[in-house]
Design an enzyme around this catalytic site. Structure first.
Site, short mmCIF file in Angstrom:
data_model
loop_
_atom_site.label_atom_id
_atom_site.label_comp_id
_atom_site.label_asym_id
_atom_site.label_seq_id
_atom_site.Cartn_x
_atom_site.Cartn_y
_atom_site.Cartn_z
N CYS A 187 0.80 -1.10 0.04
CA CYS A 187 0.03 0.06 -0.11
C CYS A 187 0.63 1.44 -0.05
O CYS A 187 1.57 1.55 -1.02
CB CYS A 187 -0.97 -0.11 1.34
SG CYS A 187 -2.46 0.84 0.81
N HIS A 218 -3.32 -4.77 1.64
CA HIS A 218 -2.67 -5.21 3.04
C HIS A 218 -2.66 -6.69 3.61
O HIS A 218 -3.68 -7.23 4.18
CB HIS A 218 -3.47 -4.55 4.20
CG HIS A 218 -3.26 -3.02 4.21
ND1 HIS A 218 -2.23 -2.23 4.94
CD2 HIS A 218 -3.99 -2.06 3.51
CE1 HIS A 218 -2.35 -1.25 4.88
NE2 HIS A 218 -3.24 -0.96 3.79
N GLU A 228 -0.80 -8.18 5.21
CA GLU A 228 -0.36 -8.52 6.72
C GLU A 228 -1.69 -8.68 7.63
O GLU A 228 -1.28 -9.04 8.84
CB GLU A 228 0.78 -7.28 7.19
CG GLU A 228 0.05 -6.02 7.43
CD GLU A 228 -0.26 -5.22 6.17
OE1 GLU A 228 -0.09 -5.78 5.13
OE2 GLU A 228 -0.79 -3.97 6.34
N1 GLN Z 1 -3.63 6.43 0.96
C1 GLN Z 1 -2.14 6.21 1.45
C2 GLN Z 1 -1.16 6.95 0.94
O1 GLN Z 1 -1.10 7.62 -0.09
C3 GLN Z 1 -1.94 4.59 1.49
C4 GLN Z 1 -2.94 3.96 2.32
C5 GLN Z 1 -2.32 2.69 3.05
O2 GLN Z 1 -1.28 2.59 3.09
N2 GLN Z 1 -3.34 1.95 3.51
O3 GLN Z 1 -0.13 6.92 1.38
#
Ligand code: GLN
Length: 195
Positions: A79, A173, A175
């Protein structure tokens, strides 16, 4: 094998627990010296601007970039981590490692309330789809010729899992679910590193 989790902000504990499930005691990385001897580093989800700024403040950005580019360390961004590995985030001005030949769109699915789960087929880890959780997730907009697509969202075909040599990136995610196949896949990449 020595594998670390970048511990500046975000889903650190969950990744440490996932690695523990696979019998590995992960190193919590806060300072440049914590990178020594690491064959792999997980950059967790969280907030990419915050993690990026903290990497600058703690002098971690350059050492992490160098170690990855020298082939001394595999890396996996989940992410926000995917955003940080990327070369381009569509013009946003934020600190990036810039090691993956990718253009990423941040918050591609909307805000926190638009979080969702989807089954993503990732042949590299087996035939059963992976239960992927998307939270303010990014999406891969474009990739260079050396980047492989590992998984797409079934609903619209958007790319959500990629690999470039020893670098892995997922929009979601892994994890926070019980399925450890992606963590296992990452450990396989780490085991190929000649540190
Ligand atoms: N939207 C977040 C960003 O731009 C990432 C979100 C996440 O890691 N769950 O950094």
């Amino acid at each position: 094998m020595n594998v670390g989790v970048l511990a500046l902000q975000g889903d650190v504990r969950e990744h440490v627990e996932a690695l523990c499930d696979l019998g590995l005691s992960a190193k919590v990385v806060k300072l440049p010296r914590d990178l020594e001897d690491l064959q792999g580093l997980i950059i967790p989800g969280g907030e990419s601007t915050t993690i990026g700024k903290l990497m600058v403040i703690y002098d971690l950005l350059e050492p992490i970039r160098e170690r990855i580019l020298a082939g001394k360390m595999a890396a996996w961004g989940t992410c926000a981590g995917m955003i940080l590995l990327s070369k381009d985030v569509g013009g946003h001005d934020q600190p990036l490692l810039g090691v993956m030949d990718t253009c990423i769109q941040r918050n591609a699915f909307g805000s926190q309330v638009d979080s969702f789960e989807a089954e993503v087929l990732i042949q590299a880890i087996g035939d059963a789809p992976f239960p992927a959780v998307f939270i303010r997730a990014p999406v891969v907009e474009s990739i260079g010729p050396n980047v492989k697509v590992l998984g797409r969202l079934p609903s619209n075909g958007w790319t959500v899992a990629i690999q470039q040599e020893m670098m892995l990136a997922t929009s979601f995610h892994p994890e926070i679910v019980k399925d450890r196949r992606l963590h296992r896949h990452f450990l396989t990449l780490c085991s190929l590193v000649d540190a």
